[in-house]
Write a protein that holds these residues in place. Structure first.
Motif, PDB file in Angstrom:
ATOM      1  N   GLY A  32     -34.875 126.887  47.395  1.00  0.00           N
ATOM      2  CA  GLY A  32     -34.053 125.693  47.184  1.00  0.00           C
ATOM      3  C   GLY A  32     -34.635 124.898  46.024  1.00  0.00           C
ATOM      4  O   GLY A  32     -35.513 125.382  45.298  1.00  0.00           O
ATOM      5  N   GLY A  74     -23.392 122.132  55.146  1.00  0.00           N
ATOM      6  CA  GLY A  74     -24.560 121.407  54.644  1.00  0.00           C
ATOM      7  C   GLY A  74     -25.368 120.814  55.780  1.00  0.00           C
ATOM      8  O   GLY A  74     -24.832 120.146  56.669  1.00  0.00           O
ATOM      9  N   ILE A 134     -41.866 129.974  50.292  1.00  0.00           N
ATOM     10  CA  ILE A 134     -40.778 130.471  51.149  1.00  0.00           C
ATOM     11  C   ILE A 134     -39.567 129.567  50.986  1.00  0.00           C
ATOM     12  O   ILE A 134     -39.615 128.376  51.308  1.00  0.00           O
ATOM     13  CB  ILE A 134     -41.237 130.518  52.616  1.00  0.00           C
ATOM     14  N   GLY A 135     -38.492 130.137  50.459  1.00  0.00           N
ATOM     15  CA  GLY A 135     -37.251 129.397  50.250  1.00  0.00           C
ATOM     16  C   GLY A 135     -37.111 128.958  48.801  1.00  0.00           C
ATOM     17  O   GLY A 135     -37.969 128.259  48.273  1.00  0.00           O
ATOM     18  N   THR A 169     -34.134 138.210  51.492  1.00  0.00           N
ATOM     19  CA  THR A 169     -35.290 138.530  52.332  1.00  0.00           C
ATOM     20  C   THR A 169     -35.688 137.289  53.124  1.00  0.00           C
ATOM     21  O   THR A 169     -35.943 136.235  52.530  1.00  0.00           O
ATOM     22  CB  THR A 169     -36.454 139.017  51.432  1.00  0.00           C
ATOM     23  N   ASP A 199     -39.416 126.748  58.570  1.00  0.00           N
ATOM     24  CA  ASP A 199     -39.532 127.990  59.356  1.00  0.00           C
ATOM     25  C   ASP A 199     -40.971 128.485  59.427  1.00  0.00           C
ATOM     26  O   ASP A 199     -41.422 128.946  60.483  1.00  0.00           O
ATOM     27  CB  ASP A 199     -38.647 129.093  58.749  1.00  0.00           C
ATOM     28  N   THR A 221     -29.423 124.166  48.795  1.00  0.00           N
ATOM     29  CA  THR A 221     -28.339 123.183  48.841  1.00  0.00           C
ATOM     30  C   THR A 221     -27.844 122.824  47.432  1.00  0.00           C
ATOM     31  O   THR A 221     -26.666 122.533  47.245  1.00  0.00           O
ATOM     32  CB  THR A 221     -28.850 121.911  49.560  1.00  0.00           C
ATOM     33  N   THR A 251     -24.465 117.369  42.127  1.00  0.00           N
ATOM     34  CA  THR A 251     -24.995 116.104  41.601  1.00  0.00           C
ATOM     35  C   THR A 251     -26.439 115.900  42.046  1.00  0.00           C
ATOM     36  O   THR A 251     -26.708 115.858  43.252  1.00  0.00           O
ATOM     37  CB  THR A 251     -24.171 114.900  42.122  1.00  0.00           C
TER      38      THR A 251
HETATM   39  C1  LIG Z   1     -23.839 117.681  52.617  1.00  0.00           C
HETATM   40  C2  LIG Z   1     -25.018 117.206  51.822  1.00  0.00           C
HETATM   41  C3  LIG Z   1     -24.795 116.397  50.724  1.00  0.00           C
HETATM   42  C4  LIG Z   1     -25.879 115.980  49.956  1.00  0.00           C
HETATM   43  N1  LIG Z   1     -25.630 115.280  48.805  1.00  0.00           N
HETATM   44  C5  LIG Z   1     -26.631 115.133  47.906  1.00  0.00           C
HETATM   45  C6  LIG Z   1     -26.337 114.773  46.563  1.00  0.00           C
HETATM   46  O1  LIG Z   1     -25.175 114.588  46.193  1.00  0.00           O
HETATM   47  N2  LIG Z   1     -27.370 114.654  45.696  1.00  0.00           N
HETATM   48  C7  LIG Z   1     -28.693 114.852  46.088  1.00  0.00           C
HETATM   49  O2  LIG Z   1     -29.600 114.705  45.248  1.00  0.00           O
HETATM   50  N3  LIG Z   1     -28.984 115.226  47.347  1.00  0.00           N
HETATM   51  C8  LIG Z   1     -27.992 115.413  48.248  1.00  0.00           C
HETATM   52  N4  LIG Z   1     -28.264 115.887  49.510  1.00  0.00           N
HETATM   53  C9  LIG Z   1     -29.678 116.099  49.915  1.00  0.00           C
HETATM   54  C10 LIG Z   1     -30.318 117.290  49.192  1.00  0.00           C
HETATM   55  O3  LIG Z   1     -29.336 118.160  48.727  1.00  0.00           O
HETATM   56  C11 LIG Z   1     -31.283 118.068  50.075  1.00  0.00           C
HETATM   57  O4  LIG Z   1     -32.169 117.195  50.748  1.00  0.00           O
HETATM   58  C12 LIG Z   1     -32.105 119.044  49.229  1.00  0.00           C
HETATM   59  O5  LIG Z   1     -31.254 119.856  48.454  1.00  0.00           O
HETATM   60  C13 LIG Z   1     -32.987 119.896  50.101  1.00  0.00           C
HETATM   61  O6  LIG Z   1     -33.668 120.808  49.278  1.00  0.00           O
HETATM   62  P1  LIG Z   1     -34.720 121.804  49.909  1.00  0.00           P
HETATM   63  O7  LIG Z   1     -35.203 122.657  48.783  1.00  0.00           O
HETATM   64  O8  LIG Z   1     -35.700 121.059  50.720  1.00  0.00           O
HETATM   65  O9  LIG Z   1     -33.914 122.661  50.986  1.00  0.00           O
HETATM   66  P2  LIG Z   1     -32.706 123.660  50.814  1.00  0.00           P
HETATM   67  O10 LIG Z   1     -31.872 123.319  49.660  1.00  0.00           O
HETATM   68  O11 LIG Z   1     -32.087 123.752  52.169  1.00  0.00           O
HETATM   69  O12 LIG Z   1     -33.443 125.037  50.464  1.00  0.00           O
HETATM   70  C14 LIG Z   1     -34.108 125.834  51.413  1.00  0.00           C
HETATM   71  C15 LIG Z   1     -34.041 127.272  50.943  1.00  0.00           C
HETATM   72  O13 LIG Z   1     -34.796 128.091  51.822  1.00  0.00           O
HETATM   73  C16 LIG Z   1     -34.047 129.251  52.167  1.00  0.00           C
HETATM   74  N5  LIG Z   1     -34.527 129.693  53.491  1.00  0.00           N
HETATM   75  C17 LIG Z   1     -34.338 129.049  54.670  1.00  0.00           C
HETATM   76  N6  LIG Z   1     -34.943 129.714  55.664  1.00  0.00           N
HETATM   77  C18 LIG Z   1     -35.522 130.796  55.095  1.00  0.00           C
HETATM   78  C19 LIG Z   1     -36.292 131.870  55.611  1.00  0.00           C
HETATM   79  N7  LIG Z   1     -36.599 131.947  56.923  1.00  0.00           N
HETATM   80  N8  LIG Z   1     -36.721 132.848  54.753  1.00  0.00           N
HETATM   81  C20 LIG Z   1     -36.417 132.780  53.415  1.00  0.00           C
HETATM   82  N9  LIG Z   1     -35.697 131.785  52.887  1.00  0.00           N
HETATM   83  C21 LIG Z   1     -35.258 130.795  53.706  1.00  0.00           C
HETATM   84  C22 LIG Z   1     -32.607 128.756  52.171  1.00  0.00           C
HETATM   85  O14 LIG Z   1     -31.676 129.813  52.038  1.00  0.00           O
HETATM   86  C23 LIG Z   1     -32.610 127.814  50.962  1.00  0.00           C
HETATM   87  O15 LIG Z   1     -32.342 128.473  49.751  1.00  0.00           O
HETATM   88  C24 LIG Z   1     -27.211 116.326  50.324  1.00  0.00           C
HETATM   89  C25 LIG Z   1     -27.432 117.132  51.444  1.00  0.00           C
HETATM   90  C26 LIG Z   1     -26.346 117.581  52.181  1.00  0.00           C
HETATM   91  C27 LIG Z   1     -26.597 118.504  53.324  1.00  0.00           C
END
Ligand SMILES: Cc1cc2nc3c(=O)[nH]c(=O)nc-3n(C[C@H](O)[C@H](O)[C@H](O)COP(=O)(O)OP(=O)(O)OC[C@H]3O[C@@H](n4cnc5c(N)ncnc54)[C@H](O)[C@@H]3O)c2cc1C
Length: 448
Positions: free
Chosen positions: A21, A298, A18-19, A129, A167, A51, A58
């Motif tokens: 990212g 973000g 789910i998700g 979705t 979630d 994200t 980067t």
């Molecule tokens: C402003 C900011 C700057 C940052 N800078 C950097 C950087 O320069 N370099 C670095 O390496 N890291 C950086 N980070 C940290 C890093 O980007 C994040 O920790 C990381 O991208 C998180 O990845 P993730 O896959 O866990 O979550 P996310 O990238 O948040 O992915 C979660 C995914 O799940 C989807 N989703 C959510 N809820 C549901 C649902 N109910 N049903 C279906 N889909 C859903 C979302 O749409 C999303 O696509 C930064 C973070 C932020 C916020």
């Protein structure tokens, strides 16, 4: 819970992610690459990457910061970088401080790379979705989703929650800490990109050091109402363009729609205050303008699930490699805090010694869970430890481990919380993950 009995069946799958990212894409890819079980990846937006493509450009966390950089991540994260390299959509941004050397990419190309890698595998891929509820039928989970076609269900034997906000875990009643409960939550940031910047002029005038001075002066003299004295702007993969991490919105929860609405509005407002500041005060920016705001504000942290193991600040700063580690991290604690102890700026704490620690398997297993994993920014860590271990090289590494763990759990009939971690480590090493600290400094000339 919604009554799922009469809902249309979207799919039955062995592994549901789910998700999409950085953590979720890699979880689905590493599971599907084993070619043993069906894998489905569901995403609420119309594009993959979370994200990584919504707002950033980067990857941090591949290298340790400092003058003796070590490359501490490998496997699927390298493959993603290699794909970007094929079209020239990548470059290294050397840095010995901050989060270390960054791997800079074109985020629009990265959307395409995620799409292609997913489509080349046998993953069932569903965009637009959202997961809205969760049920259980015997040993199988029912994920209830909503899209423009209405409600539907996916029946799954194993689930990887990569939603960033945990979630699935929330809806399944698994325990978690909400950011802000004990320490102030990290702030929210709308990133923005500007074009038509004269970067040569900017660098000649002192580049980022000069920019830091200009920001401080603007805040202290009140010429521009910037929300903070710090903030970064770096060149992008497109000529004359920069990307920023500067906006700071504090004290609003990303889990409450009304507060998130306020945060989105405030983030956009601040971005245009910065635009005026850059044009007025920063050499090279007089003719520049904002060409893109992040797809959404973000969010650094919301829910952090309580796992079989909870990563702590002491463990990060110990520089130890636990025997059940599934990846390494050398990123410092980078806490975008909200005025804690009178500090209003980012708080940094570096990992001592070799500057690397290992992250135990239990951090991606919700407590007591037999068939659910949680990866990415909602994994099991305290606030401080999370502030170190959330860079994308690490979130991809969590995904890689969870994908393989889900496959192993199905093949061996092992519950998630009793998995043979030695066997998982062998699988991780087979696909190129780094579990030992390299003995040599990384020579950037070896890159690609
Ligand atoms: C402003 C900011 C700057 C940052 N800078 C950097 C950087 O320069 N370099 C670095 O390496 N890291 C950086 N980070 C940290 C890093 O980007 C994040 O920790 C990381 O991208 C998180 O990845 P993730 O896959 O866990 O979550 P996310 O990238 O948040 O992915 C979660 C995914 O799940 C989807 N989703 C959510 N809820 C549901 C649902 N109910 N049903 C279906 N889909 C859903 C979302 O749409 C999303 O696509 C930064 C973070 C932020 C916020």
């Amino acid at each position: 819970m919604l009554n799922h009995l009469h809902l249309p069946l979207i799919a039955e799958t062995d592994i549901l992610v789910i998700g999409a990212g950085s953590a979720g894409c890699v979880a689905a890819l590493s599971a599907a690459a084993e070619k043993r079980f069906s894998v489905m990846l569901v995403e609420r937006y119309g594009f993959p990457g979370g994200t990584s493509t919504q707002m950033l450009d980067t990857f941090y966390g591949f290298f340790t910061p400092g003058s003796s950089p070590r490359k501490v991540v490998g496997g699927w994260p390298d493959r993603v970088v290699n794909e970007l390299h094929k079209t020239g959509d990548i470059f290294l941004r050397p840095n010995t401080y901050g989060a270390g050397t960054g791997v800079n990419y074109n985020p629009e190309r990265l959307k395409r790379v995620w799409d292609q890698l997913i489509l080349q595998s046998s993953i069932r891929y569903l965009l637009h979705t959202s997961l809205v509820d969760v049920g259980q039928e015997g040993e199988r989970f029912i994920g209830i989703f909503w899209n423009k076609g209405g409600f539907g269900k996916v029946v799954a034997r194993r689930v990887i929650d990569a939603s960033g906000d945990a979630d699935f875990c929330h809806l399944a009643g698994l325990a978690y800490e909400t950011a802000g409960e004990h320490e102030p939550a990290q702030s929210l940031t709308t990133t923005f990109r500007m074009s038509n910047v004269d970067l040569e002029w900017y660098e000649r005038e002192g580049g980022k050091k000069m920019l830091a001075g200009k920001m401080r002066t603007a805040v202290e003299t009140g010429t521009h109402a910037l929300p903070r004295k710090e903030g970064s702007a770096h060149r992008m993969n497109a000529k004359g363009c920069i990307s920023t991490v500067a906006v700071k919105v504090s004290g609003l929860s990303a889990l409450k729609a009304d507060e998130l609405t306020q945060a989105e509005v405030e983030g956009r407002r601040q971005a245009f205050v910065y635009e005026e500041f850059f044009r007025d005060a920063v050499p090279g920016f007089a003719q520049s303008n904002i060409i893109g705001l992040s797809h959404q504000i973000g969010v650094r942290e919301t829910r952090r699930v309580y796992g079989e193991h909870r990563l702590t600040k002491d463990e990060c700063l110990s520089g130890k490699l636990p025997t059940d580690r599934i990846f390494l991290c050398g990123a410092p604690i980078e806490d975008h805090r909200q005025g804690l102890n009178g500090e209003d700026e980012t708080h940094w704490e570096y990992i001592p010694g070799a500057g690397v620690y290992g992250v135990p398997y239990g951090t991606i297993v919700p407590k007591g869970s037999q068939s659910v994993w949680v990866v990415g920014r909602c994994f099991s860590a305290t606030h401080d430890a999370h502030a170190s271990c959330r860079s994308m090289a690490q979130t991809m590494s969590m995904g890689q481990a969870a994908g393989l763990a889900a496959v192993q759990s199905l093949v061996q009939d092992e519950p998630a919380n009793q998995l043979d971690t030695k066997a998982l480590q062998d699988s991780l090493c087979r696909i190129g993950a780094v579990l030992e600290v390299p003995s040599k400094d990384y020579d950037y000339d070896d890159w690609q």
